[in-house]
Scaffold this motif. Structure first.
Motif, PDB file in Angstrom:
ATOM      1  N   GLY A 172       0.927  -0.947  -0.305  1.00  0.00           N
ATOM      2  CA  GLY A 172       0.047  -0.108   0.198  1.00  0.00           C
ATOM      3  C   GLY A 172       1.123   0.988  -0.364  1.00  0.00           C
ATOM      4  O   GLY A 172       0.408   2.209  -0.820  1.00  0.00           O
ATOM      5  N   VAL A 173       1.961   1.182   1.012  1.00  0.00           N
ATOM      6  CA  VAL A 173       2.747   2.373   0.745  1.00  0.00           C
ATOM      7  C   VAL A 173       3.557   2.604  -0.623  1.00  0.00           C
ATOM      8  O   VAL A 173       3.734   3.454  -1.534  1.00  0.00           O
ATOM      9  CB  VAL A 173       3.962   2.042   2.023  1.00  0.00           C
ATOM     10  N   ASN A 214       4.059   5.594  -5.047  1.00  0.00           N
ATOM     11  CA  ASN A 214       3.814   5.606  -6.768  1.00  0.00           C
ATOM     12  C   ASN A 214       4.923   4.834  -7.561  1.00  0.00           C
ATOM     13  O   ASN A 214       6.020   5.278  -8.727  1.00  0.00           O
ATOM     14  CB  ASN A 214       4.050   7.047  -7.584  1.00  0.00           C
ATOM     15  N   TYR A 215       6.243   3.799  -6.783  1.00  0.00           N
ATOM     16  CA  TYR A 215       6.633   2.703  -7.092  1.00  0.00           C
ATOM     17  C   TYR A 215       6.036   1.705  -7.123  1.00  0.00           C
ATOM     18  O   TYR A 215       4.983   1.677  -6.514  1.00  0.00           O
ATOM     19  CB  TYR A 215       7.585   2.433  -5.582  1.00  0.00           C
ATOM     20  N   GLU A 216       6.214   0.585  -8.421  1.00  0.00           N
ATOM     21  CA  GLU A 216       5.600  -0.633  -8.895  1.00  0.00           C
ATOM     22  C   GLU A 216       6.570  -1.439  -8.647  1.00  0.00           C
ATOM     23  O   GLU A 216       6.044  -2.729  -8.331  1.00  0.00           O
ATOM     24  CB  GLU A 216       6.263  -0.797 -10.153  1.00  0.00           C
ATOM     25  N   LEU A 247      12.509   1.185  -2.323  1.00  0.00           N
ATOM     26  CA  LEU A 247      11.031   1.239  -3.732  1.00  0.00           C
ATOM     27  C   LEU A 247      11.502   1.578  -5.045  1.00  0.00           C
ATOM     28  O   LEU A 247      13.120   1.968  -4.444  1.00  0.00           O
ATOM     29  CB  LEU A 247      10.359   1.338  -3.043  1.00  0.00           C
ATOM     30  N   TRP A 248      11.453   0.602  -5.653  1.00  0.00           N
ATOM     31  CA  TRP A 248      11.967   1.039  -7.456  1.00  0.00           C
ATOM     32  C   TRP A 248      10.642   1.265  -8.568  1.00  0.00           C
ATOM     33  O   TRP A 248       9.834   0.775  -8.048  1.00  0.00           O
ATOM     34  CB  TRP A 248      13.571   0.134  -7.259  1.00  0.00           C
ATOM     35  N   VAL A 302      16.473  -4.223  -9.632  1.00  0.00           N
ATOM     36  CA  VAL A 302      16.853  -4.980  -8.663  1.00  0.00           C
ATOM     37  C   VAL A 302      17.227  -6.072  -8.115  1.00  0.00           C
ATOM     38  O   VAL A 302      16.055  -6.908  -8.460  1.00  0.00           O
ATOM     39  CB  VAL A 302      16.400  -3.770  -7.660  1.00  0.00           C
ATOM     40  N   GLN A 303      18.750  -6.284  -8.294  1.00  0.00           N
ATOM     41  CA  GLN A 303      18.344  -8.099  -7.539  1.00  0.00           C
ATOM     42  C   GLN A 303      18.894  -8.039  -5.976  1.00  0.00           C
ATOM     43  O   GLN A 303      20.242  -7.551  -6.342  1.00  0.00           O
ATOM     44  CB  GLN A 303      19.089  -8.403  -8.823  1.00  0.00           C
TER      45      GLN A 303
END
Length: 67
Positions: free
Chosen positions: A3-4, A9-11, A28-29, A35-36
């Motif tokens: 939710g955050v 607006n991060y996917e 978050l990104w 990102v791994q």
């Protein structure tokens, strides 16, 4: 945590759950960033990040608490 992630607006989101009253960690990104997650604990998140037109690089986030 999802939710955050959506409100900001991060996917994508990776979260380490809280333990008792300790806060937990999150990274978050957006989708244009690859990102791994290499390793994590309740005190750190270690990732490898690759973005278009940029060489791959590593990052580590950590949390330090005082008692």
């Amino acid at each position: 945590m999802n939710g955050v992630c959506n409100k900001l607006n991060y996917e994508n989101c990776f979260a380490v759950s809280n333990t008792g009253r300790e806060g937990g960690l999150a990274m978050l990104w957006n989708s244009e960033t690859n990102v791994q997650v290499k390793s994590f604990s309740k005190h750190h998140i270690d990732v490898e990040i690759q973005m278009e037109m940029v060489d791959r690089f590593g990052a580590q986030g950590s949390m330090v608490t005082q008692k």
